[in-house]
Design an enzyme around this catalytic site. Structure first.
Site, PDB file in Angstrom:
ATOM      1  N   ASP B  29       1.068  -1.124   0.001  1.00  0.00           N
ATOM      2  CA  ASP B  29       0.273   0.050  -0.042  1.00  0.00           C
ATOM      3  C   ASP B  29       0.550   1.040   0.273  1.00  0.00           C
ATOM      4  O   ASP B  29       0.818   2.121  -1.193  1.00  0.00           O
ATOM      5  CB  ASP B  29      -0.436   0.411   1.173  1.00  0.00           C
ATOM      6  N   CYS B 253      -3.085   9.691   1.142  1.00  0.00           N
ATOM      7  CA  CYS B 253      -4.284  10.091   0.852  1.00  0.00           C
ATOM      8  C   CYS B 253      -4.419  10.591  -0.887  1.00  0.00           C
ATOM      9  O   CYS B 253      -3.939  11.360  -0.671  1.00  0.00           O
ATOM     10  CB  CYS B 253      -5.240  10.591   1.406  1.00  0.00           C
ATOM     11  N   ASN B 262      -2.438   5.758   5.624  1.00  0.00           N
ATOM     12  CA  ASN B 262      -2.064   4.440   6.424  1.00  0.00           C
ATOM     13  C   ASN B 262      -1.519   4.649   8.027  1.00  0.00           C
ATOM     14  O   ASN B 262      -0.855   6.075   8.173  1.00  0.00           O
ATOM     15  CB  ASN B 262      -1.524   2.974   6.085  1.00  0.00           C
TER      16      ASN B 262
END
Lengths: 325, 325
Positions: B29, B253, B262
């Site tokens: 991620d 983001c 995160n």
């Protein structure tokens, strides 16, 4: 997709307070750490913006020696420009009798007296042991009493000291007891360097409530280690209804470069809003003021909601490319 | 001052889980959002560092199209270099049958299938409606089953959608039901754009537990609005024992410049440590790796504990000048 709003409050959260007081400390705790002098008119305009956004409680300045903290040399002017607004409470930090006399003359709504639970931190901060600071409170309380101004207490390093390590709850409670005996009824538990944790918050608030039930606690958390708002949640679950924060997360941590200081007012208000707790603050308006503060000090602030916006700010579907997950 | 350590756990927190699994998602991620290609050897060395720090569960990569995400074109190499270490679980995101075949060949420990609860977000992410993504899961599960590899689920926008707004719990639960019917027993509830709140966490976890009790929830929060770890606290209080985070807060983001993505693994581990919850991770070692990650990507990460250090890191009394309060 149909999207009815899920309930903000739920059974598990039913014991959270329905209303919370947010005390904005940025004008004192935040501005104090800024190197560049902020014009008095700018400070006043920013606090006025926060009042328009619904904030009512401000630690507006400090009556410290103007030589020690030139940034707050305009303490009396700031109070003079803002005092007397309906419902607005302006408090100021008062380090000694001289400061108390200046604060009384300026007409603050309350004086905040402070010391550190940890002796070493107290010596570093005001160059004398905690006991000596405690002994000095009576004189300040007398000056305040003569002027008809209430006194509030603040205990720094309530959740730990960067020099000494753990601070026993009993130490904080004993100081609170002495403050209560001086007639002080509001006490800010300062998490000066971000050492508070949910179990410590619950433990200290419970110990204080049992030993000094007449003292209403205010929680003053720093987000130095990222868990400032988790500590607020623990405080809310413990029933504490008063929190200090600074707009945009103004202020910093003198112990760690790049680490943040106070929890951010907009992020706090966002959490309260989303837990269904009234604070009287308009989040969108407050975000606007946070951006003005950022412009005034000329650097980026750590506040998150001021960057991301409130939860339900919708994005146009063409606006961004998303990533998986 | 005598400084006995206050209890980390207390009566109010007695219902918190004693042990929690931390799933590190930074290598997938986080790295995925970095523009500069990170050398495969660097990725492997960083994950090895995290293993040495005690982390055991990794979303290590994604078998997406290498053309779509060049950063993760080395998925098979990363898995090959790290697989088979005792106790270490390497999962990988798998978007379709082609990815599943590659993941099976690489020998991942589990495949993670994903879709968005919100149709609009699903279309933005993978260019098809949620129902079509759901329909595709059976094929992936078949490939995984033939290879004897378990499948885990992940539902993005579980707590709200940046395009559609609220996402009803029922929508997430219905998707979870269908995943459970395919044999999936672990489900990550993705707070893709930081819209989770404590009441939503409690509400969704409870709804899921009632409707699909065989499904173990994992909470995947973003700190976009500053309350990521407050949401973790709400999750812990609800009994959830599995959390996803990224080292240093790696990732971002796509919806808000400057907003974090995160929650940060070190900050999460710090919170767990301080609540007396075992994670098996050595915080000091993890902080060292976080600094290496920062060096590898060449920019500052949002992690707080990596800047401030653990709670009881003492400062020499001559080291810093403190400010009042």
């Amino acid at each position: 997709m149909a999207a009815p709003a899920p309930a903000r409050r739920d059974a598990a959260a039913a014991s959270l307070p329905g209303m919370v007081t947010v005390v904005e400390v940025g004008p004192r705790d935040g501005f104090q750490m800024e190197r560049g002098l902020i014009p008095t008119a700018t400070k006043i305009a920013l606090i006025e913006g926060m009042i328009e956004a619904g904030l009512r409680h401000f630690e507006a300045t400090s009556f410290v020696s103007p030589r020690a903290v030139p940034q707050l040399a305009d303490a009396a002017e700031v109070i003079a420009a803002l005092r007397g607004r309906p419902g607005v409470q302006l408090t100021a930090l008062v380090p000694n009798a001289k400061g108390a006399a200046r604060a009384a003359e300026a007409g603050v709504d309350a004086m905040v007296v402070f010391l550190s639970a940890s002796d070493t931190h107290n010596r570093k901060n005001v160059n004398r042991p905690t006991e000596e600071s405690l002994a000095g409170l009576a004189g300040i309380c007398r000056i305040a009493g003569d002027a008809g101004i209430p006194v509030q207490g603040a205990i720094a390093t309530s959740f730990g000291c960067p020099f000494e390590g753990e601070v026993p709850h009993g130490r904080v409670v004993a100081i609170a007891r002495q403050m209560a005996d001086l007639g002080i009824r509001t006490l800010s538990l300062g998490d000066t360097t971000g050492m508070a944790t949910p179990p410590l918050v619950r433990g200290l608030c419970r110990a204080l409530g049992e030993a000094v039930p007449e003292m209403a606690p205010t929680l003053h958390f720093h987000n130095t280690r990222g868990i400032g708002l988790a500590n607020v949640l623990a405080g809310l679950e413990t029933g504490v209804t008063r929190y200090e924060s600074s707009i945009g997360g103004l202020g910093g941590c003198p112990f760690a470069a790049g680490a943040t200081g106070n929890i951010c007012t907009e992020d706090l208000v966002y959490l309260l809003d989303e837990c269904g707790i009234e604070s009287g603050v308009d989040l969108e308006k407050l975000i606007e003021v946070a951006h003005r503060v950022e412009a005034a000090i000329g650097r980026e602030l750590p506040g998150q909601v001021m960057k991301a916006g409130p939860r339900l700010r919708r994005h146009a579907t063409g606006e961004v490319a998303t990533a998986n997950g």
